[in-house]
Design an enzyme around this catalytic site. Structure first.
Site, short mmCIF file in Angstrom:
data_model
loop_
_atom_site.label_atom_id
_atom_site.label_comp_id
_atom_site.label_asym_id
_atom_site.label_seq_id
_atom_site.Cartn_x
_atom_site.Cartn_y
_atom_site.Cartn_z
N SER A 10 -15.62 -26.23 -24.13
CA SER A 10 -16.74 -26.55 -23.25
C SER A 10 -16.23 -27.21 -21.98
O SER A 10 -15.41 -28.14 -22.03
CB SER A 10 -17.72 -27.50 -23.96
OG SER A 10 -18.90 -27.65 -23.23
N ASP A 39 -17.54 -29.42 -19.46
CA ASP A 39 -18.64 -30.33 -19.12
C ASP A 39 -18.16 -31.18 -17.95
O ASP A 39 -17.47 -32.19 -18.13
CB ASP A 39 -19.01 -31.20 -20.31
CG ASP A 39 -19.27 -30.36 -21.56
OD1 ASP A 39 -19.80 -29.25 -21.41
OD2 ASP A 39 -18.92 -30.81 -22.66
N SER A 63 -20.41 -24.27 -21.12
CA SER A 63 -20.14 -25.34 -20.17
C SER A 63 -21.42 -25.78 -19.50
O SER A 63 -22.43 -25.07 -19.52
CB SER A 63 -19.15 -24.86 -19.09
OG SER A 63 -17.94 -24.40 -19.67
#
Length: 417
Positions: free
Chosen positions: A321, A323, A283
């Site tokens: 992930s 983000d 991340s």
């Protein structure tokens, strides 16, 4: 760099490593290595170039050897970003966005509804969000900030590859210490604060920061960025357009020195541990600060822009992930003083000027990520796992190979002051 070589007191007792407020180590940053970037940085090339912004870190490093949940090894921490500094309780306009939401940033629902938020932005590890959030409630209540209730902004990335993440070693006092020691000036980067145990594209990751100047009308403003870099697949990593990840796809891979684990030997490949270290789980948190007068819907547009950066650097925001990005403006302080009543005047730039801000946010985010990689040092954590720093000399050689800087001279990189 192993924990012992880091120079902080390490024993069975947790050590809290703190750099003096506003101090930064004399280590090279990306520009010192010759990495080319677009745009004009502020004097510190940091988020603290935005007037009033303060940053503090609490870094926790303790123990070595096999993982014992609740005991360690500990490689974690917490980072605090105070938009108006410790001496202000006035909110700021803010907004958030995400490229892939396998992560957490608390306080975003009320921020979205209200268009602003109170207090600091905190960044830590995944399993310490709750305690940090509660610590900020205590801080805001004790400081008699504006409101009847608080929904703090706390973001996270997962450091369980190096840290006893399930041991929940970040405590209330560590979050409060990060706030209390926050200051303007140079910002320590790499293995500090929330970034202590993070891994980025299979290299040691962590905290990075940068800034850009933006001219609007007859005035220059600043866009500053701070990232916690813990994302990315090694083969996809691009720096200044060069395929750094491909060139180093089988070099400097994470490894372990414990029995039964892969042992790193410089003369051969280091066999991946448990999972491929270049798998894309991970991340990134991006915090964008500016003194440009912007309204919440404009900040929302700016908060989306780091997606362009991570694409520029080769990542595609994978399934696991997280983000998550946010942006805030320190302008319009008078309009956000909620103790005032009646009609309040608010200023904002025209949307015809906002593309300049988009560009600055994308460029500063890119440099922040590379600064995190350049600043981070090799670290050994749980189960003897070692994650290696991005090698500076090899990076320069690769950039030269692809025409991104003159041929490497072999001279050591300059130290930043």
């Amino acid at each position: 760099m192993t924990a012992r070589r880091f120079g902080w007191a390490l024993a069975s007792v947790m050590a809290v490593g703190l750099l003096a407020p506003g101090a930064a180590a004399e280590e090279p940053r990306a520009r010192d290595l010759g990495v080319p970037f677009h745009g004009e940085p502020g004097p510190l090339n940091a988020i603290t170039d935005v007037p009033g912004v303060e940053v503090g870190h609490t870094t926790l490093i303790a123990g070595d050897g096999p993982l014992k949940v609740g005991e360690g090894p500990v490689r974690t921490g917490v980072t605090a970003i105070l938009p108006r500094g410790k001496n202000s309780t006035v909110p700021v306009f803010g907004a958030w966005a995400t490229a892939n939401a396998a992560g957490e940033m608390t306080g975003t629902i009320w921020m979205e509804e209200r268009g602003s938020f109170d207090g600091p932005v905190m960044i830590t590890n995944t399993h310490s969000v709750g305690v940090v959030r509660d610590a900020v409630v205590k801080y805001l209540a004790d400081s008699k900030a504006c409101c009847l209730f608080y929904t703090p902004v706390v973001a996270e990335t997962w450091d369980g590859f190096l840290n006893d993440v399930n041991g929940q070693h970040v405590k209330t006092e560590h979050a409060l210490q990060a706030i209390a020691t926050a200051a303007g000036g140079p910002v320590p980067e790499g293995n500090v604060g929330g970034g202590t145990g993070m891994v980025c594209a299979g290299f040691k990751g962590g905290i990075g920061t940068a800034s850009r100047k933006v001219e609007i009308g007859d005035r220059k403003y600043t866009v500053g960025v701070l990232v916690q870099c813990n994302y990315g697949a090694r083969p996809l990593l691009r720096i200044a357009g060069a395929p750094v990840g491909q060139e180093l796809a089988t070099s400097y891979l994470p490894c372990s020195d414990l029995p039964g684990k892969a042992v790193y030997k410089p003369e051969r490949r280091c066999t991946p541990i448990d999972k491929k270290p270049y798998e894309p789980e991970g991340s990134i948190i991006v915090v964008i600060a500016t003194d440009i007068p912007l309204l919440p819907h404009q900040l929302k547009r700016i908060a989306k822009r780091p997606t362009q950066t991570i694409g520029r650097m080769g990542d595609i925001s994978h399934n696991l992930s997280g983000d998550i990005f946010m942006a805030f403006s320190t302008a319009n302080a008078g309009a956000l003083d909620e103790s005032a009543a009646g009609v309040q005047a608010v200023s904002a730039i025209s949307n015809s000027e906002i593309t300049k801000v988009f560009e600055a946010a994308v460029d500063a985010t890119e440099e922040s990520i590379v600064n995190a990689l350049v600043a981070a040092k090799t670290m050994t954590g749980r189960d003897g796992v070692t994650v290696h720093a991005l090698p500076h000399d090899e990076l320069r050689t690769i950039l030269a190979k692809y025409g991104r800087l003159p041929a490497a001279t072999g001279k050591p990189a300059a130290k930043r002051k």
